[in-house]
Design a protein around this motif. Structure first.
Motif, PDB file in Angstrom:
ATOM      1  N   TYR A   1       0.837  -1.206   0.000  1.00 35.41           N
ATOM      2  CA  TYR A   1       0.000   0.000   0.000  1.00 35.41           C
ATOM      3  C   TYR A   1       0.867   1.250   0.000  1.00 35.41           C
ATOM      4  CZ  TYR A   1      -3.563   3.332   1.613  1.00 35.41           C
ATOM      5  OH  TYR A   1      -4.416   4.410   1.747  1.00 35.41           O
TER       6      TYR A   1
ATOM      7  N   LEU B   1      -8.685   0.512  -2.743  1.00 36.22           N
ATOM      8  CA  LEU B   1      -9.618   0.828  -1.666  1.00 36.22           C
ATOM      9  C   LEU B   1     -10.474  -0.381  -1.307  1.00 36.22           C
ATOM     10  CD1 LEU B   1     -10.651   4.385  -2.876  1.00 36.22           C
ATOM     11  CD2 LEU B   1      -9.477   3.877  -0.720  1.00 36.22           C
ATOM     12  N   LYS B   2     -10.962  -1.076  -2.313  1.00 37.94           N
ATOM     13  CA  LYS B   2     -11.755  -2.277  -2.045  1.00 37.94           C
ATOM     14  C   LYS B   2     -10.934  -3.311  -1.274  1.00 37.94           C
ATOM     15  CE  LYS B   2     -14.978  -2.314  -6.011  1.00 37.94           C
ATOM     16  NZ  LYS B   2     -15.331  -3.088  -7.222  1.00 37.94           N
TER      17      LYS B   2
ATOM     18  N   GLY C   1     -10.481  -2.795   2.446  1.00 38.20           N
ATOM     19  CA  GLY C   1     -11.634  -3.229   3.233  1.00 38.20           C
ATOM     20  C   GLY C   1     -11.722  -4.730   3.370  1.00 38.20           C
TER      21      GLY C   1
ATOM     22  N   GLU D   1     -10.339  -1.286   6.685  1.00 33.15           N
ATOM     23  CA  GLU D   1     -11.444  -0.399   6.308  1.00 33.15           C
ATOM     24  C   GLU D   1     -11.176   1.043   6.734  1.00 33.15           C
ATOM     25  OE1 GLU D   1     -15.158   0.756   4.752  1.00 33.15           O
ATOM     26  OE2 GLU D   1     -14.149  -1.187   4.555  1.00 33.15           O
TER      27      GLU D   1
ATOM     28  N   LYS E   1      -9.407   3.807   4.455  1.00 30.91           N
ATOM     29  CA  LYS E   1      -9.992   4.375   3.231  1.00 30.91           C
ATOM     30  C   LYS E   1     -10.297   5.865   3.361  1.00 30.91           C
ATOM     31  CE  LYS E   1     -12.479   0.098   2.057  1.00 30.91           C
ATOM     32  NZ  LYS E   1     -13.818  -0.454   1.846  1.00 30.91           N
TER      33      LYS E   1
ATOM     34  N   PHE F   1     -14.665   6.240  -5.394  1.00 30.41           N
ATOM     35  CA  PHE F   1     -13.847   6.101  -4.193  1.00 30.41           C
ATOM     36  C   PHE F   1     -14.677   6.226  -2.918  1.00 30.41           C
ATOM     37  CE2 PHE F   1      -9.990   8.099  -6.618  1.00 30.41           C
ATOM     38  CZ  PHE F   1     -10.068   7.093  -7.553  1.00 30.41           C
TER      39      PHE F   1
ATOM     40  N   THR G   1     -16.719   3.122  -1.899  1.00 33.53           N
ATOM     41  CA  THR G   1     -16.085   1.903  -1.405  1.00 33.53           C
ATOM     42  C   THR G   1     -16.168   1.830   0.111  1.00 33.53           C
ATOM     43  OG1 THR G   1     -13.877   2.882  -1.176  1.00 33.53           O
ATOM     44  CG2 THR G   1     -14.444   1.916  -3.327  1.00 33.53           C
ATOM     45  N   ILE G   2     -16.466   2.946   0.766  1.00 34.23           N
ATOM     46  CA  ILE G   2     -16.508   2.999   2.232  1.00 34.23           C
ATOM     47  C   ILE G   2     -17.810   2.393   2.716  1.00 34.23           C
ATOM     48  CG2 ILE G   2     -16.566   4.570   4.201  1.00 34.23           C
ATOM     49  CD1 ILE G   2     -14.719   6.418   2.586  1.00 34.23           C
TER      50      ILE G   2
END
Length: 389
Positions: A183, A228-229, A232, A237, A240, A268, A271-272
């Motif tokens: 990341y 981002l996915k 999670g 999570e 993000k 984006f 995705t949260i």
């Protein structure tokens, strides 16, 4: 009864409104009216059809710049809304992987097998690829291995995640350490640095060159959606919101990533998984989005005085019956009720200075990035955060 339950299948949503729970009943009571109450479409646009045929989950519709009378209305992408609805709800129609569950993603992160088809091990990527921006830009096979999902990507040699593998990954310290390193590697590629183990981010020293590249190289927006996915899926999570918040500030306030505006709002943010966090980010975005009338992502306007209330972005799409002449007369005689609005709960950590395009001056715009402290089902990650599943 057993046969009936065994044959039941989840019914997929058929409209954008059904896909988007951001502005639910728990938040409608304290929201000010939206600037615009139109723009949501239940059907595919031609652009959506092209993206579907290409297998591309991203949408790059142009940003409106003029008055509402001089430009066509934009639409929310149903394809994007449905894709992210499935993700947030853990793929309710998920089928077993097309390949045997060999934990290949976990074994890759344990440096036991290379990615296919390139034959490269994770340690080589983490130690030798950092700063090699040409390689990171032009190689298209590694991203599915670095950020696996329970869905197929463009590299058909990569394996989809499974629930069992996700649990095993989250309990393996070595895999999680390398995942955070991967990341950080991608953030550096985008001109961003990871500040701490809570997921806070900021501009990297080389941000100007990297932002210019990111603004022009829009296929990276697909990669960011995947990253981002994957955060999670693998227990991060809470990472993000800080990244999405930075992209909102850079694209809407600082104008360093203007081409990203639509992607950050359409993809984006959604995705949260926690609706309250999405609401906070969208309130911030709505405050700085220009032109204001073109903001399509809510909240819906309040209904005023009962029957005949308008329907806005993110609402159910069900309109009340038209009032009778007597009801209309009574409504005309009654004074209009003022709409209430509430302030945004903020913390000093989240205060930023942002150029206001309307006022032309600098002022504090404070938005609280909520930690993931809700969810009927959740697990604590290694940083003791509650992560909703």
């Amino acid at each position: 009864m057993g046969n009936l339950l065994g044959s039941w299948r989840f019914k997929e949503p058929s409209t954008v409104e059904e896909c988007d729970s951001t502005w639910g009943s728990d938040s409608e009571s304290d929201e000010p009216p939206a600037e615009d109450d139109s723009g949501i479409s239940d059907s595919f646009s031609p652009a959506d059809s092209e993206h579907r045929a290409a297998g591309d989950p991203e949408d790059t519709s142009p940003q409106l710049q003029d008055s509402p009378e001089s430009v066509p209305k934009m639409k929310r992408s149903f394809y994007a809304a449905r894709d992210l609805y499935k993700y947030r709800h853990s793929y309710p129609n998920y089928r077993k992987s097309r390949q045997p569950n060999e934990y290949r993603n976990l074994r890759f992160y344990l440096n036991k097998i290379p990615l296919v088809p390139d034959g490269i091990y994770i340690e080589e990527i983490l130690t030798k690829w950092r700063g090699d921006y040409d390689k990171l830009e032009h190689n298209h096979t590694y991203i599915q291995w670095l950020f696996p999902l329970r869905e197929q990507g463009l590299n058909f040699y990569a394996h989809e995640l499974t629930q069992d593998e996700i649990k095993e990954f989250q309990s393996t310290r070595e895999a999680k350490r390398r995942f955070l390193a991967a990341y950080s590697l991608m953030l550096d590629f985008y001109g961003i640095k990871l500040l701490d183990k809570s997921g806070n981010v900021a501009r990297a020293p080389n941000w100007q060159d990297r932002f210019q590249h990111l603004n022009e190289s829009q296929h990276n927006y697909l990669r960011i959606t995947r990253i981002l996915k994957s955060l999670g899926e693998l227990g991060y999570e809470a990472f993000k919101a800080p990244l999405v918040r930075l992209f909102l500030e850079e694209s809407l306030c600082n104008n360093t990533l203007p081409n990203m505006q639509h992607s950050v709002l359409e993809y984006f943010v959604y995705t949260i998984r926690l609706p309250a966090t999405r609401r906070r980010l969208l309130r911030y975005a709505r405050k700085h989005y220009r032109p204001a009338h073109a903001f399509l992502w809510g909240p819906p306007p309040k209904r005023r005085g009962g029957a005949g209330g308008g329907v806005g972005a993110g609402s159910s799409g069900i309109r009340a019956p038209a009032p009778t002449p007597e009801q209309q007369r009574r409504g005309d005689e009654s004074p209009a009720s003022p709409s209430a609005s509430s302030g945004i709960i903020v913390s000093s950590h989240d205060a930023v200075m942002c150029q206001d395009p309307a006022g032309g001056g600098l002022g504090p715009n404070m938005v609280g990035l909520e930690l993931m402290m809700a969810g009927a089902r959740g697990e604590r990650n290694e940083y003791n955060e509650i992560v909703p599943l």
